[in-house]
Each structure stands twice: as C-alpha cells, then as structure tokens.
Design a protein around this motif. Structure first.
Motif, short mmCIF file in Angstrom:
data_model
loop_
_atom_site.label_atom_id
_atom_site.label_comp_id
_atom_site.label_asym_id
_atom_site.label_seq_id
_atom_site.Cartn_x
_atom_site.Cartn_y
_atom_site.Cartn_z
N LEU A 82 0.70 -0.93 -0.14
CA LEU A 82 0.00 -0.11 0.03
C LEU A 82 1.13 1.49 0.13
O LEU A 82 0.69 2.96 -0.26
CB LEU A 82 -0.67 0.00 1.01
N ALA A 83 2.49 1.26 -0.08
CA ALA A 83 2.64 2.33 0.17
C ALA A 83 2.87 3.25 -0.88
O ALA A 83 2.89 4.87 -0.30
CB ALA A 83 4.40 1.81 0.15
N GLY A 84 3.20 3.06 -2.02
CA GLY A 84 2.70 3.58 -3.18
C GLY A 84 1.21 4.88 -2.82
O GLY A 84 1.74 5.83 -3.61
N HIS A 85 0.14 4.19 -2.83
CA HIS A 85 -0.74 4.70 -2.76
C HIS A 85 -0.82 5.73 -1.35
O HIS A 85 -1.35 6.45 -1.60
CB HIS A 85 -1.93 3.68 -2.85
N LEU A 86 -0.18 5.33 -0.60
CA LEU A 86 -0.26 5.93 0.80
C LEU A 86 0.65 7.34 0.25
O LEU A 86 0.73 8.27 0.90
CB LEU A 86 0.29 5.79 1.68
N ARG A 87 1.68 7.03 -0.18
CA ARG A 87 2.66 8.32 -0.69
C ARG A 87 1.75 9.62 -2.35
O ARG A 87 2.06 10.65 -1.60
CB ARG A 87 4.08 8.51 -1.11
N GLU A 88 0.62 8.80 -2.45
CA GLU A 88 -0.08 9.39 -3.85
C GLU A 88 -0.87 10.36 -2.89
O GLU A 88 -1.83 11.60 -2.97
CB GLU A 88 -0.40 9.18 -4.38
#
Length: 268
Positions: free
Chosen positions: A103-109
């Motif tokens: 989920l990290a990529g979505h969190l950074r977005e």
C-alpha cells in the motif's frame, strides 16, 4: 497532571467517544439503509428511461444527470453504511506488514510530495481476518487526515506491532483483554485540543477552518475498524502531532505456509 491522571482522562475521553459514535453510527446506518432502498428505485427508473430514449432525444441529457446524481448519492450511502457498521464485508487472512508494503505507493500519493511516509513494520508473523479493501480504505482515510494537518509538509510514520492487552504498556488502556495488531499512524502536524478530539470521528466534522475537510473519511475509518472487531483511537496534543492507532484482533502469530512447488511431472 501526573501520568495516572492523564491516563484516566484519556480513558474517559475514549469511552465517551465510543458511546457517541455508537449512537451516531446507528442513526446514520438506519437512515442510509432506508435511503438506499429509495435510491435503488430512482436509479432503476433512470436506467429504464434512458433505455427508452433515442440518442438524439433532447431530454436524454437530463435523465443522464439524474442518473449521475443517483450514483453520487449511492456512494454517499455506502459511506454512511460503513459508519453505521452495516456494510457487507468480505474478510480474508491478511499479513499486515506485507499489506502495508504493497500500500506504500498509494499512501505516498494520498499525502502528496510534501509529506514523507516512513514504514516501521514489526508484525511480520501476525495475521488478521479483515476485508482488505475496507482496511485499505480506513488507512488511506486516516492518512488523508494526516495530510490535512500538515499543509506545509511533514512526516507520517506508520508502524505495526503485536500487543497484549492490558499488560502491554504499549497497548491502549481501553482495549479488551487479548492479543491485538496495532497499526499506528503518527504525523508531525498541528495536533488537536480536547474539544477537537471529542468530535474528530463525527461525520462531516472538519479539524481546521482552512481545511477542505475529511468529510466522512475518519467516520468511515472508525466504522470499518469497529465492524471488523477492532478499535480506532486517537492521541493528540496541540503542536505535538497526532497518533491514530488501529487495533485488530490477531488471528495467529505464525508464518503462513509457503505453497508447494509445482511437480513438473504433472504438467502443471
């Protein structure tokens, strides 16, 4: 105030918040359920009307707008059903550390370039039974609130740990006895005073006058976590940031079995 006094205040705040959200959730869920039945008819008749109109019919665009409004209203009722803990969940076994890594990529977005996201994962061998789509929604909603608290940038630290309540000093004092997964989202934002903390999970409450507001985001997160058998708590002070802690009952504390390699002789 000494530590014991602060702990008592925190416990009282959490109990009062839980009671308030239970009442609000029941009301919102009941209204959303009945309203959703009405919307089913509105949307259905809009579809029937469109099916009977030629593409060039001048009234077609009006019916399309009715359908779009119905779809937006349906999305709103889904959020209210989440708050009222009346949505349909499809739980599965989730490894939280792997889940958050994915989920990290979505969190950074979700938080934008001005906010740094750090993962501190310490629950590698734990598993929870939860609807992964709803858990994703809850965590992203809390992250959105963190972004609102850091308009000029900052840091969001997301950590996981297995805690034993009530003996573990890292567990929340209001947790029922048992073994819990804790997912903590700590921001370096402006923090909240006691009055704000008492309302933060209420639907449509905004934490900052300049904020666009999280709308139903935190209320949804509360409903999702609660319906999943967990707890969502908040610790915050003005100027000291906020920590949202999601607690979910641990299903097991052992690694999942690795799938056996395919046997070449079977052709699979």
């Amino acid at each position: 105030m000494d530590d014991d006094g602060a702990e008592q205040v925190r416990r009282a705040e959490q109990i009062q918040l839980t009671r308030t959200m239970d009442a609000v959730g029941r009301l919102a869920g009941g209204i959303a359920h009945d309203f959703n039945n009405i919307l089913t008819a509105v949307n259905g008749y809009a579809e029937l009307a469109l099916a009977g109109l030629a593409e060039a019919d001048p009234t077609r665009e009006d019916i399309v707008e009715i359908r779009r409004a119905g779809e937006r209203a349906t999305a709103l009722t889904r959020r209210l059903l989440a708050l009222g803990r009346r949505q349909v969940l499809i739980p599965s076994k989730v490894a939280p550390d792997a889940f958050l890594t994915d989920l990290a990529g979505h969190l950074r977005e979700a938080v934008g370039d001005a906010v740094t996201v750090d993962l501190e994962l310490g629950a590698r061998d734990t598993r929870v039974l939860v609807d992964p789509d709803q858990l994703r929604e809850a965590i992203l909603n809390v992250a959105a609130q963190a972004r609102e608290a850091m308009p000029d940038g900052g840091r969001l630290t997301i950590s996981t740990a297995a805690v034993d309540a009530p003996q573990d000093t890292g567990s929340d004092p209001t947790l029922p006895r048992g073994r819990w997964l804790r997912v903590a989202l700590a921001d370096t934002g402006s923090g909240m005073d006691a009055e704000t903390r008492s309302h933060v999970f209420e639907p449509f409450f905004v934490t900052e006058p300049r904020s666009k507001g999280a709308g139903l985001a935190l209320a949804m997160a509360w409903g999702i976590v609660t319906q999943s058998g967990g707890h969502l708590t908040l610790a915050s002070e003005p100027g000291r940031g906020s920590i949202f802690r999601l607690y979910l009952p641990i299903l097991e504390s052992a690694p999942l079995a690795e799938p056996a390699p395919a046997d070449p002789s079977t052709g699979s």
